[in-house]
Motif scaffolding. Structure first.
Motif, PDB file in Angstrom:
ATOM      1  N   SER A  46      40.898  56.417 -11.866  1.00 56.00           N
ATOM      2  CA  SER A  46      42.453  55.864 -10.483  1.00 56.00           C
ATOM      3  C   SER A  46      42.263  56.727  -9.713  1.00 56.00           C
ATOM      4  O   SER A  46      43.140  54.886  -8.740  1.00 56.00           O
ATOM      5  CB  SER A  46      43.818  56.230 -11.526  1.00 56.00           C
ATOM      6  N   VAL A  47      41.999  57.283  -9.325  1.00 49.23           N
ATOM      7  CA  VAL A  47      41.946  57.374  -7.950  1.00 49.23           C
ATOM      8  C   VAL A  47      40.930  56.936  -7.274  1.00 49.23           C
ATOM      9  O   VAL A  47      41.115  55.753  -6.103  1.00 49.23           O
ATOM     10  CB  VAL A  47      41.771  58.548  -7.586  1.00 49.23           C
ATOM     11  N   ILE A  48      39.406  56.621  -7.828  1.00 52.26           N
ATOM     12  CA  ILE A  48      38.491  55.693  -7.594  1.00 52.26           C
ATOM     13  C   ILE A  48      38.296  54.026  -7.057  1.00 52.26           C
ATOM     14  O   ILE A  48      38.928  53.846  -5.815  1.00 52.26           O
ATOM     15  CB  ILE A  48      37.416  55.516  -8.860  1.00 52.26           C
ATOM     16  N   LEU A  49      39.660  53.883  -8.136  1.00 49.91           N
ATOM     17  CA  LEU A  49      40.444  52.275  -8.508  1.00 49.91           C
ATOM     18  C   LEU A  49      41.083  51.981  -6.916  1.00 49.91           C
ATOM     19  O   LEU A  49      40.839  51.362  -6.541  1.00 49.91           O
ATOM     20  CB  LEU A  49      40.921  51.859  -9.332  1.00 49.91           C
ATOM     21  N   VAL A  50      42.006  52.888  -6.874  1.00 46.38           N
ATOM     22  CA  VAL A  50      43.278  52.167  -5.799  1.00 46.38           C
ATOM     23  C   VAL A  50      42.703  52.652  -5.059  1.00 46.38           C
ATOM     24  O   VAL A  50      42.388  52.338  -3.592  1.00 46.38           O
ATOM     25  CB  VAL A  50      43.694  53.896  -6.190  1.00 46.38           C
ATOM     26  N   ASN A  51      41.702  54.251  -4.289  1.00 50.48           N
ATOM     27  CA  ASN A  51      40.279  53.806  -3.565  1.00 50.48           C
ATOM     28  C   ASN A  51      39.515  52.072  -3.069  1.00 50.48           C
ATOM     29  O   ASN A  51      39.955  51.950  -1.470  1.00 50.48           O
ATOM     30  CB  ASN A  51      39.823  55.495  -2.673  1.00 50.48           C
ATOM     31  N   MET A  52      39.259  51.795  -3.769  1.00 45.43           N
ATOM     32  CA  MET A  52      38.388  50.599  -3.555  1.00 45.43           C
ATOM     33  C   MET A  52      39.668  49.771  -2.776  1.00 45.43           C
ATOM     34  O   MET A  52      38.395  48.466  -1.912  1.00 45.43           O
ATOM     35  CB  MET A  52      37.654  50.353  -4.470  1.00 45.43           C
TER      36      MET A  52
END
Length: 425
Positions: free
Chosen positions: A390-396
């Motif tokens: 989730s953190v990866i997707l939000v950061n992207m």
């Protein structure tokens, strides 16, 4: 010679009770502040506060020993208006305080419901509920609430923009919190023997368990220090990066709008306080106490509800409890997004998630350390993977400082996939 009588005293007589009343009024209400009546009238003016009727109903259900599902439902729904009231009281106190005190106040009460529910579950030794509710609260904020906000803004604007520097800082902090939670899981995988996993709700004196406690407690103290530094960074040294700008939504779907018009050239007037500081403080104290009792009833009914109705405890902690706690933020975030105030939306969603990850979770670990409840940062593997992805997707999606409805759809879809997986877990 006629005798004259003095009919008008040189010093007019002032009733003593008026002087005492004036002193008391000055003590609890500063000059120019709203009265107590006006403060509470404004605070309870919304129709949504009709849900407060569930507060006495929850106490009645608990006293009468009603079905666990009713107690769980009543207490859960009752937390929604209480969370909104806590937010209103905190905001009104912040308007009358300095920037530093306002930041500390928001840090303490910004996620008061999550803190109260977490502490209550911890004292009930519901370690899994504590961990699940914390991860679930973060996922709910950065996936569901932020995703719905992007979709709401995308229905009106072709694209919306927000400050890149603040978004990158918030994204980096979320990544730090994510890596910190991954470390105990990696330690567990490295030290595991005979393929027998550790029960994260039961910590023993074995070396692996002791190591998890040391890592978790040390990391919790370090994260608290990072959060204090973040407050100083946000409020003092680099406050310009987080200063709310005029609406940056642009390329509206509505005909006749230009980029310059959509960006907004009107400067909003600063919001006036609707409550006096003392009235807001008293409300904050009373609501916090009531919320703690409601949270105790909620946590006490979880076990029976999960067993009787075959609802996975992971689903309750990761989905149901966060939905209750984040309901006020959901409304605020979507409303701000529809007005084009995407920086406020990012602050509500991502900023609040940082508060959970860097403040609330370490605080609960520290409280468990003091109270003798061995809460660690070793989460279930699936929860850790869910948080990490989730953190990866939000950061992207937020690194470029722009958003659209497709970004929101991706976030909401990922949240629904996780909710489905938690239901069958």
């Amino acid at each position: 010679m006629p005798v004259t009588t003095e009919t008008t005293p040189l010093i007019p007589h002032r009733p003593q009770h008026r002087s005492v009343t004036r002193r008391l009024t000055t003590l609890v209400q500063a000059e120019g502040e709203p009265s107590w009546y006006a403060s509470y009238k404004w605070m309870l003016s919304s129709w949504g506060y009709l849900l407060l009727v569930l507060v006495p109903l929850t106490f009645a259900a608990d006293s009468a020993g009603w079905d666990a599902a009713l107690r769980f439902s009543f207490s859960g729904i009752a937390l929604i208006p209480l969370a909104t009231l806590l937010g209103d009281a905190t905001e009104q106190m912040s308007l009358s305080l300095g920037q530093t005190l306002a930041g500390l106040l928001n840090a303490t009460f910004g996620n008061a419901v999550e803190i109260i529910v977490g502490i209550t579950a911890l004292l009930h030794n519901q370690i899994r509920i504590v961990q699940a509710s914390m991860i679930g609260s973060i996922l709910s904020k950065i996936l569901l609430v932020l995703g719905c906000s992007f979709i709401a803004a995308g229905m009106k604007y072709r694209e919306s923009a927000f400050g890149v520097a603040a978004a990158q800082t918030n994204g980096s902090l979320m990544t730090l919190a994510c890596i910190t939670i991954v470390v105990p899981a990696a330690y567990h995988s490295a030290r595991i023997s005979h393929n027998q996993p550790i029960d994260i709700s039961v910590v023993t004196a074995e070396p692996e368990h002791t190591g998890l406690l040391i890592i978790s407690r040390g990391a919790a103290l370090l994260l608290l220090c990072v959060y204090i530094a973040y407050l100083f960074f946000q409020l003092k040294t680099h406050s310009d990066l987080f200063r709310t700008q005029p609406s940056l939504a642009f390329l509206s779907y509505e005909p006749g709008w230009t980029s310059a018009e959509a960006q907004g050239t009107e400067q909003e007037e600063p919001e006036e306080a609707r409550m006096s500081v003392v009235a807001a403080g008293v409300a904050l104290l009373v609501i916090t106490v009531v919320t703690s009792f409601i949270a105790d009833i909620l946590v006490a009914s979880i076990e029976e509800t999960a067993t009787r109705y075959n609802i996975p405890k992971a689903f309750i902690g990761l989905v149901l409890l966060p939905l209750v706690g984040n309901a006020p933020e959901f409304t605020t975030s979507v409303f701000m997004a529809m007005k084009g105030k995407m920086e406020l939306t990012i602050g509500v969603c991502v900023g609040s998630s940082i508060q959970i990850a860097l403040f609330v979770v370490p605080l609960l670990v520290t409280i468990g350390w003091v109270s003798g409840h061995d809460l660690t940062l070793f989460f279930d593997n699936f929860e850790t993977v869910s948080f990490f992805t989730s953190v990866i997707l939000v950061n992207m999606l937020i690194q470029d400082g722009k958003s659209n409805y497709m970004d929101g759809l991706m976030l909401v879809t990922l949240y629904l996939v996780f909710a489905l997986a938690f239901w069958v877990s």
